[in-house]
Design a protein around this motif. Structure first.
Motif, PDB file in Angstrom:
ATOM      1  N   LYS A   2      47.450  27.643  36.238  1.00 37.78           N
ATOM      2  CA  LYS A   2      46.816  28.944  36.477  1.00 37.78           C
ATOM      3  C   LYS A   2      46.153  28.973  37.852  1.00 37.78           C
ATOM      4  O   LYS A   2      46.194  29.997  38.549  1.00 37.78           O
ATOM      5  N   PRO A  30      40.088  35.393  23.898  1.00 36.59           N
ATOM      6  CA  PRO A  30      40.864  35.255  25.150  1.00 36.59           C
ATOM      7  C   PRO A  30      40.431  34.021  25.930  1.00 36.59           C
ATOM      8  O   PRO A  30      39.724  34.101  26.949  1.00 36.59           O
ATOM      9  N   HIS A  81      42.154  31.833  27.715  1.00 37.97           N
ATOM     10  CA  HIS A  81      42.721  31.680  29.057  1.00 37.97           C
ATOM     11  C   HIS A  81      41.930  32.505  30.081  1.00 37.97           C
ATOM     12  O   HIS A  81      41.635  32.024  31.187  1.00 37.97           O
ATOM     13  N   GLN A  82      41.588  33.725  29.729  1.00 41.90           N
ATOM     14  CA  GLN A  82      40.826  34.557  30.659  1.00 41.90           C
ATOM     15  C   GLN A  82      39.421  34.004  30.881  1.00 41.90           C
ATOM     16  O   GLN A  82      38.908  34.029  32.002  1.00 41.90           O
ATOM     17  N   VAL A  99      41.391  36.111  36.759  1.00 41.31           N
ATOM     18  CA  VAL A  99      41.541  36.597  35.385  1.00 41.31           C
ATOM     19  C   VAL A  99      42.879  37.321  35.225  1.00 41.31           C
ATOM     20  O   VAL A  99      43.520  37.237  34.169  1.00 41.31           O
ATOM     21  N   ALA A 103      45.426  34.661  34.701  1.00 44.48           N
ATOM     22  CA  ALA A 103      45.299  34.125  33.346  1.00 44.48           C
ATOM     23  C   ALA A 103      45.799  35.116  32.302  1.00 44.48           C
ATOM     24  O   ALA A 103      46.368  34.713  31.277  1.00 44.48           O
ATOM     25  N   THR A 104      45.617  36.408  32.547  1.00 45.29           N
ATOM     26  CA  THR A 104      46.118  37.411  31.600  1.00 45.29           C
ATOM     27  C   THR A 104      47.640  37.414  31.562  1.00 45.29           C
ATOM     28  O   THR A 104      48.246  37.522  30.482  1.00 45.29           O
ATOM     29  N   VAL A 152      43.075  44.210  28.544  1.00 40.34           N
ATOM     30  CA  VAL A 152      42.188  43.241  29.200  1.00 40.34           C
ATOM     31  C   VAL A 152      42.059  43.563  30.686  1.00 40.34           C
ATOM     32  O   VAL A 152      40.954  43.540  31.258  1.00 40.34           O
TER      33      VAL A 152
END
Length: 735
Positions: free
Chosen positions: A507, A591, A593-594, A556, A559-560, A401
């Motif tokens: 986050k 994905p 969260h991303q 991102v 989040a990853t 990712v």
């Protein structure tokens, strides 16, 4: 005898011969000489270090404060790992192993549910435990438990003493600065009259006692800190602006006068103010201190004020002292020029980017390699190499990712150094905060759910004992089917309040906590030239679109890291390796969260780059909360609905066996695919929203980039009937 206070509105006009008395005003005072209150942690949303005071109980920020005091104090992380991590962990493992061996001879704990005399087979003979000495480990386990508790207590006392020592040094430095006075300060203690019936300002002796009490209460593990606000009458003066607070240089024996002019509050600020006002106002008038986190934030704000004030007095540039990494305290000017050279030379080789890493990023990579090596060795010794391969695949998914988001498209826009730091922030800091907050919220909501569940269970069970009734899965199935609406409400509350709200805020905290030169205003980054002179960053303006890309990639990356840690929790807890692989593939396809982090970045760019102050934390995270909440709700409630509508086997109560070792029940691929199909519209709506919003924002940013050299851009946007972009262009303050 003290003269009574006379209100200037009804006082007689002074004679022409006498000088006009100074105009007095009611001003707020913080006791102890501090410029900000101890519970003003989130009063300024734009201050990044405030968020770091909460993460890891403020350990990182406390180390930074100690380093800023003298520039030499560095934490001994080797000693910390041995005392704070390794020693308690070894004791805990020994207690767990010995307790397990002690209870192995007891067969009562292995019975999945109670077998009564009526349903026991004729050949069934209850087993008794003939070994009552617990294998001889009972006294040793008790001694180890006592040692474990004493170790934790001593570590807490040690941490309290270290925090008290640092706070004492900060107070002494602050007192020296106040006694030195500020240039142009004509206000004296005699001209400030306290407002009755508020307490009279302390004298020098009581000030020392106040400082001792402040240090003791501010550095405690868990204590109450009295509300440190009061009001006095003081002459109206011109105050200096510092981080959103109007701070006067007037001092009165350990008290600092404040004329509060707070910045635009966000959601976190409002929630924090409500909580602090309840504690310091409606309840006992005290602020609850946990591990000195709020005191550490107060010390950080005071140290920055002292550094910047000494900078203006001495003609230096102490802002560079604040531009350092956490943990290693490496100055940005030591490694950021290498990153700028890579961008200017259009260098795309990974090895060149790796050589430009900071000391902190290199340590993160080394610790990550050691962590994988240890897990691999343990997996090889225990014969679980297949599980280790799944763990590697979980990390590989996160790296893939990052490759798509960063390296493929933005390797020269955002440095590898920044991506590593933001990934680690999400993997460690954000997930840790989320676990703690979610645990607290579950403790709050758990009694409510238990009351509802017990009431419904008693209604269904009738005269059958509750434990015996709950041991039959068919009864739980009937309870779920008959009270599906209540389970839907519980799933909705959990999805939006416990999961979505907490995780999206954490986050955002992870992104806002990490400070890197890549996401700092270019003109504010101070570099050191080859001649040793300090100068501000002099390189090409990246433009607003590139700055927006930096924010998106950074969020991102956080989040990853968060999703990678969460995947480890869910994937590695499955009953079989096949279930682990299936769940990893499913979570990789969506994905969420991303995607939520990318949606958050639109609001952050709107606030920080476009200058729209209406976009604060609430409006930034609201779309992400809605997407995340609906996704979790669909997944959770569909599982409950399928369970309620599925007819169980009549013999399920006799054949049911709970999973061993705390593992999750086996996955049903068919049900999982149905859940995926239902979640697809939610994820698709999120992707569509992000695409439309980001394209619209990109157009506005392009207009803002162009208007800096072409003043007719606003007129052209008006002619194209894009009133919103035209208004932003006209009101924009250049980044």
């Amino acid at each position: 005898m003290q003269e009574p206070f006379v209100n200037s509105s009804n006082a007689a006009p002074p004679s022409s011969a006498a000088a006009a008395p100074p105009r007095l005003t009611r001003k707020r005072v913080v006791r102890g000489g501090w410029s900000t209150s101890i519970h003003a942690l989130f009063d300024n949303p734009s201050r990044r270090s405030n968020f770091c005071a909460v993460t890891c109980c403020g350990v990182l920020l406390s180390d930074r404060n100690a380093y800023l005091m003298d520039g030499t104090t560095r934490p001994n992380w080797r000693l910390r790992r041995r005392l704070n991590v390794l020693l308690p962990l070894v004791l805990f493992v020994l207690i767990t192993v010995l307790s397990t061996n002690s209870d192995a001879s007891s067969d009562s704990s292995a019975i999945p549910y109670v077998i009564t005399d009526d349903d026991a087979p004729s050949s069934y003979t209850p087993k008794t435990n003939s070994n009552n000495n617990n294998g001889g480990y009972g006294p040793l386990v008790g001694l180890l438990r006592l040692t474990f508790y004493l170790t934790i207590l001593l570590l807490l006392v040690r941490g309290t003493m270290q925090r008290a020592k640092l706070r004492t040094v900060v107070v002494e430095r602050m007192k020296q600065q106040q006694q030195g006075g500020a240039a142009g300060d004509t206000t004296t203690a005699a001209t400030m009259t306290p407002v009755p019936p508020l307490p009279v300002l302390p004298n020098e002796g009581s000030f020392c006692c106040c400082i001792c009490d402040d240090v003791r209460r501010g550095s405690g593990v868990c204590c109450c800190y009295a509300n440190d606000f009061t009001y006095i009458l003081a002459p109206v003066t011109v105050s200096d602006h510092n981080g959103g607070m109007m701070i006067s240089d007037e001092c009165l024996e350990g008290q600092r006068i404040l004329a509060v002019e707070a910045p635009t509050p966000d959601l976190c600020t409002c929630m924090w103010k409500v909580f602090s006002n309840i504690c310091c106002g409606s309840l006992c008038g005290c602020w609850l201190q946990l591990c000195g986190m709020c005191a550490i934030g107060q010390e950080d704000r005071e140290l920055e004020r002292l550094l910047l004030q000494s900078e203006s007095a001495e003609g230096g540039d102490n802002k560079k002292l604040l531009q350092i990494d956490y943990i290693t305290f490496q100055s940005w000017s030591e490694y950021y020029p290498l990153i700028l050279n890579l961008r200017q030379g259009n260098e795309t080789g990974f090895l060149s980017h790796f050589k430009a890493l900071s000391q902190l990023s290199k340590q993160i990579v080394c610790y990550f390699a050691v962590y994988l090596a240890i897990v691999g060795i343990v997996s090889g010794l225990t014969g679980k190499l297949v599980n280790f391969a799944v763990l590697l695949a979980t990390h590989a998914e996160a790296l893939f990712v990052l490759y798509l988001v960063h390296w493929k498209w933005h390797k020269l826009t955002v440095s590898v150094d920044a991506v590593i730091k933001y990934f680690a922030s999400g993997f460690v800091l954000s997930i840790f905060m989320a676990m703690v907050i979610e645990s607290v919220m579950m403790i709050i909501f758990y009694p409510i759910g238990i009351i509802i569940f017990v009431m419904d269970t008693e209604e269904e069970s009738g005269s059958v004992p509750l434990d015996q009734w709950m041991s039959n899965p068919s009864n739980i199935h009937d309870l779920t089917k008959h009270h599906l609406g209540q389970f839907a409400v519980i799933a909705f509350a959990f999805s939006f309040l416990v999961a979505a709200l907490v995780e999206e805020i954490c986050k955002y905290f992870g992104f806002w906590t990490a400070e890197t030169p890549d996401l700092t205003k270019p003109a504010d980054v101070i570099l050191t030239t080859t001649t040793g002179q300090e100068e501000q960053q002099q390189h090409y303006d990246p433009g607003l679109i590139r700055c927006a890309s930096r924010i998106t990639v950074a969020m991102v990356a956080v989040a990853t890291g968060f999703a990678c840690a969460e995947n480890l929790e869910y994937v590695m807890g499955q009953a079989s390796v096949l279930d682990e692989v299936v769940l990893l593939i499913v979570r990789s396809l969506f994905p969420v969260h991303q995607l939520c982090a990318a949606i958050q970045s639109i609001g952050v760019v709107r606030r920080d780059l476009e200058g729209d102050k209406k976009f604060q934390l609430g409006r930034i995270i609201l779309p992400a909360i809605l997407l995340h909440g609906f996704y979790d709700f669909v997944a959770i409630f569909w599982g409950i609905f399928e369970y309620a509508e599925t007819d169980l086997d009549p013999d399920a109560s006799s054949s049911y066996q709970p999973p061993e070792d705390g593992a999750s029940p086996p996955l049903e691929v068919g049900e999982l695919l149905k859940t995926l199909a239902l979640c697809c519209p939610v994820v698709g709506a999120g992707v569509l929203y992000y695409y439309l919003a980001s394209e619209k924002q990109r157009r506005r940013l392009a207009a803002l980039d162009h208007v800096q050299g072409n003043g007719s851009m606003a007129l052209r946007l008006v002619e194209e009937d894009d009133q919103e972009s035209a208004k932003i262009v006209l009101n924009h303050e250049s980044y």
